[in-house]
Design a protein around this motif. Structure first.
Motif, PDB file in Angstrom:
ATOM      1  N   ARG A   1      -4.926   7.180  -0.729  1.00 42.92           N
ATOM      2  CA  ARG A   1      -5.109   7.599   0.658  1.00 42.92           C
ATOM      3  C   ARG A   1      -4.292   6.682   1.560  1.00 42.92           C
ATOM      4  NH1 ARG A   1     -10.320   9.625  -1.041  1.00 42.92           N
ATOM      5  NH2 ARG A   1     -10.749  11.556   0.113  1.00 42.92           N
ATOM      6  N   ASN A   2      -3.909   7.197   2.705  1.00 44.86           N
ATOM      7  CA  ASN A   2      -3.113   6.393   3.616  1.00 44.86           C
ATOM      8  C   ASN A   2      -3.908   5.203   4.124  1.00 44.86           C
ATOM      9  OD1 ASN A   2      -0.428   6.391   4.726  1.00 44.86           O
ATOM     10  ND2 ASN A   2      -1.392   6.504   6.733  1.00 44.86           N
ATOM     11  N   ASN A   3      -3.319   4.026   4.005  1.00 45.63           N
ATOM     12  CA  ASN A   3      -3.906   2.770   4.484  1.00 45.63           C
ATOM     13  C   ASN A   3      -5.202   2.398   3.773  1.00 45.63           C
ATOM     14  OD1 ASN A   3      -3.331   0.602   6.211  1.00 45.63           O
ATOM     15  ND2 ASN A   3      -4.897   1.248   7.673  1.00 45.63           N
ATOM     16  N   LEU A   4      -5.460   2.993   2.605  1.00 47.57           N
ATOM     17  CA  LEU A   4      -6.665   2.681   1.824  1.00 47.57           C
ATOM     18  C   LEU A   4      -6.297   2.502   0.352  1.00 47.57           C
ATOM     19  CD1 LEU A   4      -9.194   5.228   3.411  1.00 47.57           C
ATOM     20  CD2 LEU A   4      -9.206   2.741   3.714  1.00 47.57           C
TER      21      LEU A   4
ATOM     22  N   GLU B   1       0.812  -1.219   0.000  1.00 48.01           N
ATOM     23  CA  GLU B   1       0.000   0.000   0.000  1.00 48.01           C
ATOM     24  C   GLU B   1       0.845   1.269   0.000  1.00 48.01           C
ATOM     25  OE1 GLU B   1      -4.264  -0.192   1.822  1.00 48.01           O
ATOM     26  OE2 GLU B   1      -2.802  -0.521   3.400  1.00 48.01           O
ATOM     27  N   GLY B   2       2.107   1.150   0.400  1.00 46.65           N
ATOM     28  CA  GLY B   2       2.903   2.349   0.575  1.00 46.65           C
ATOM     29  C   GLY B   2       2.504   3.052   1.871  1.00 46.65           C
ATOM     30  N   ASP B   3       2.926   4.297   2.001  1.00 43.92           N
ATOM     31  CA  ASP B   3       2.643   5.061   3.215  1.00 43.92           C
ATOM     32  C   ASP B   3       2.639   6.542   2.861  1.00 43.92           C
ATOM     33  OD1 ASP B   3       2.778   6.452   5.698  1.00 43.92           O
ATOM     34  OD2 ASP B   3       3.625   4.683   6.662  1.00 43.92           O
ATOM     35  N   ARG B   4       1.455   7.117   2.793  1.00 43.40           N
ATOM     36  CA  ARG B   4       1.350   8.528   2.387  1.00 43.40           C
ATOM     37  C   ARG B   4       2.061   9.449   3.372  1.00 43.40           C
ATOM     38  NH1 ARG B   4      -1.614  10.899  -1.512  1.00 43.40           N
ATOM     39  NH2 ARG B   4      -1.652  13.170  -1.366  1.00 43.40           N
ATOM     40  N   LYS B   5       1.932   9.144   4.655  1.00 41.30           N
ATOM     41  CA  LYS B   5       2.548  10.017   5.661  1.00 41.30           C
ATOM     42  C   LYS B   5       4.059  10.048   5.526  1.00 41.30           C
ATOM     43  CE  LYS B   5      -1.179   9.414   9.037  1.00 41.30           C
ATOM     44  NZ  LYS B   5      -1.543   8.896  10.388  1.00 41.30           N
TER      45      LYS B   5
ATOM     46  N   LEU C   1      -0.099   7.448  -7.687  1.00 42.80           N
ATOM     47  CA  LEU C   1       1.077   7.761  -6.886  1.00 42.80           C
ATOM     48  C   LEU C   1       0.824   8.937  -5.949  1.00 42.80           C
ATOM     49  CD1 LEU C   1       3.850   7.331  -9.606  1.00 42.80           C
ATOM     50  CD2 LEU C   1       3.128   5.692  -7.849  1.00 42.80           C
ATOM     51  N   ILE C   2       1.552   8.965  -4.848  1.00 40.10           N
ATOM     52  CA  ILE C   2       1.386  10.000  -3.828  1.00 40.10           C
ATOM     53  C   ILE C   2       1.905  11.322  -4.356  1.00 40.10           C
ATOM     54  CG2 ILE C   2       2.050  10.733  -1.507  1.00 40.10           C
ATOM     55  CD1 ILE C   2       2.402   7.695  -0.876  1.00 40.10           C
TER      56      ILE C   2
END
Length: 396
Positions: free
Chosen positions: A206-209, A167-171, A198-199
């Motif tokens: 979205r983070n975790n979504l 998922e990656g991590d937006r934060k 991509l972020i």
């Protein structure tokens, strides 16, 4: 999937009653034949719609719950803590399963587990599920992934290798990925992620979504993944009133490139509370391909007042619009035909308490010819939760 013949029956009934009242009025006797014809047509339409709806319901494949196996949080296996199982896939040739952990290389290095599920025994018990190995994922430098650099969620078997999504991590500005790994955990290739996912400052996941799920068609030609909720530029997260417009992303595995995208709308959150400060979520957590255009989807809703509500749908992409060239659904004005979906199973109707179910796969054929269907939960490494395996049989 929502049928094109879906009808608001109450509107028809009210209209029939209204026409009947008009026909009774002496002033309208000269229009009696015309009104009678309209009433007859409406009755025929109503009966036809009811028959079609009944036939559609009768054709919904039956899914039978066979049993569950639960493991407590804290279970140790080969110097790792078993947990966070957010995806599962079946190796038919070896009759084993691979389950991905979403531990972000914190409790142990990013990894997947190999396990057996014995469905030949007469009674499902704790011995039904056995962990037999754990494999560390290695990055492009043949090293384990550093802590908090990865959030693996989806897993799908090609036959000789595994595709795994993160998922990656937006934060932390860590981009999502879909990569191919050998069964020994070595990274083989990296599929390109479309720019809109991509972020970026005002767009992307979205983070975790994000890319919570992964599946490959039986002919190994296509890979599907989807966002758990809408991209930032596409719309809002799911709430108690409305669902969220997710994107299903289709890859051509022969070319190794994304080729189509489809709109998938989740259900609203199942909750009795409108308090925005209370933890509530619903998302598309898993996909499983039946063929090139039909999938199973798994949605998981959670709220503190209702708990986990798990729903299984059959999805049809046949008439869905390809939205690959649309960068923002929020600014797109013309109508879009979404993926059609039909509810197959609401686990709330079963006599069990569902944990945070996130993974799904078919297993082997059972003795009666039906297919086994396995669901698994992500326990979030929370001592109040369980690693839960739910076992079903189905004619799908």
């Amino acid at each position: 999937m929502y049928s094109n013949f879906e009808i608001n029956y109450r509107v028809y009934i009210k209209l029939l009653c209204y026409l009947y009242e008009i026909m009774k009025n002496p002033k309208n006797q000269r229009y009696k034949y015309l009104i009678s014809t309209l009433v007859t047509c409406l009755v025929i339409l109503l009966i036809t719609a009811i028959l079609i709806k009944s036939m559609t319901q009768a054709n919904i494949p039956k899914i039978t719950f066979l049993g569950e196996v639960n493991f407590p949080t804290g279970l140790k296996f080969k110097n790792t803590e078993v947990g966070g199982l957010s995806g599962i896939t079946y190796n038919q040739d070896k009759q084993i399963y691979y389950a991905i952990s979403d531990d972000r290389s914190r409790k142990a290095a990013a990894r997947f587990y190999t396990l057996k599920i014995d469905l030949d025994i007469n009674k499902i018990s704790e011995e039904t599920v056995t962990f037999i190995d754990v494999t560390t994922l290695l990055n492009e430098n043949s090293q384990p992934f550093p802590s908090l650099s990865i959030d693996t969620e989806g897993i799908a078997l090609t036959g000789e290798s595994l595709f795994i999504s993160s998922e990656g991590d937006r934060k932390r500005q860590i981009q999502p990925f879909i990569r191919e790994f050998s069964l020994a955990g070595k990274q083989l290739q990296n599929l390109p992620i479309p720019k809109k996912f991509l972020i970026q400052a005002k767009s992307g996941i979205r983070n975790n979504l994000a890319l919570e799920n992964l599946t490959i068609t039986p002919n190994k030609k296509y890979l599907f993944t989807a966002t758990e909720n809408a991209l930032i530029q596409d719309g809002v997260k799911a709430n108690v009133s409305t669902g969220s417009p997710c994107r299903i992303l289709q890859y051509d595995l022969i070319k190794g490139k994304p080729e189509k995208e489809f709109l998938y709308i989740t259900e609203p959150i199942t909750s009795k509370s409108n308090n925005s400060g209370v933890l509530k979520i619903n998302g598309l957590v898993e996909l499983m391909a039946l063929d090139d255009t039909h999938l199973l989807s798994l949605e998981r809703s959670f709220s503190l007042d209702t708990g986990n509500v798990i729903k299984l749908f059959q999805v049809d992409l046949s008439n869905a619009d390809n939205i690959q060239k649309i960068n923002s659904l929020n600014t797109h004005l013309t109508p879009i035909s979404p993926a059609q979906k039909e509810l197959l199973l609401d686990l709330s109707n079963l006599e069990l308490i569902s944990d945070n179910i996130e993974g799904m796969t078919f297993g082997p054929r059972l003795a009666d010819g039906r297919r086994s269907l396995i669901l698994v939960s992500d326990n979030n490494f929370n001592p109040l939760q369980l690693t839960q395996f739910l076992i079903f049989s189905t004619k799908l």
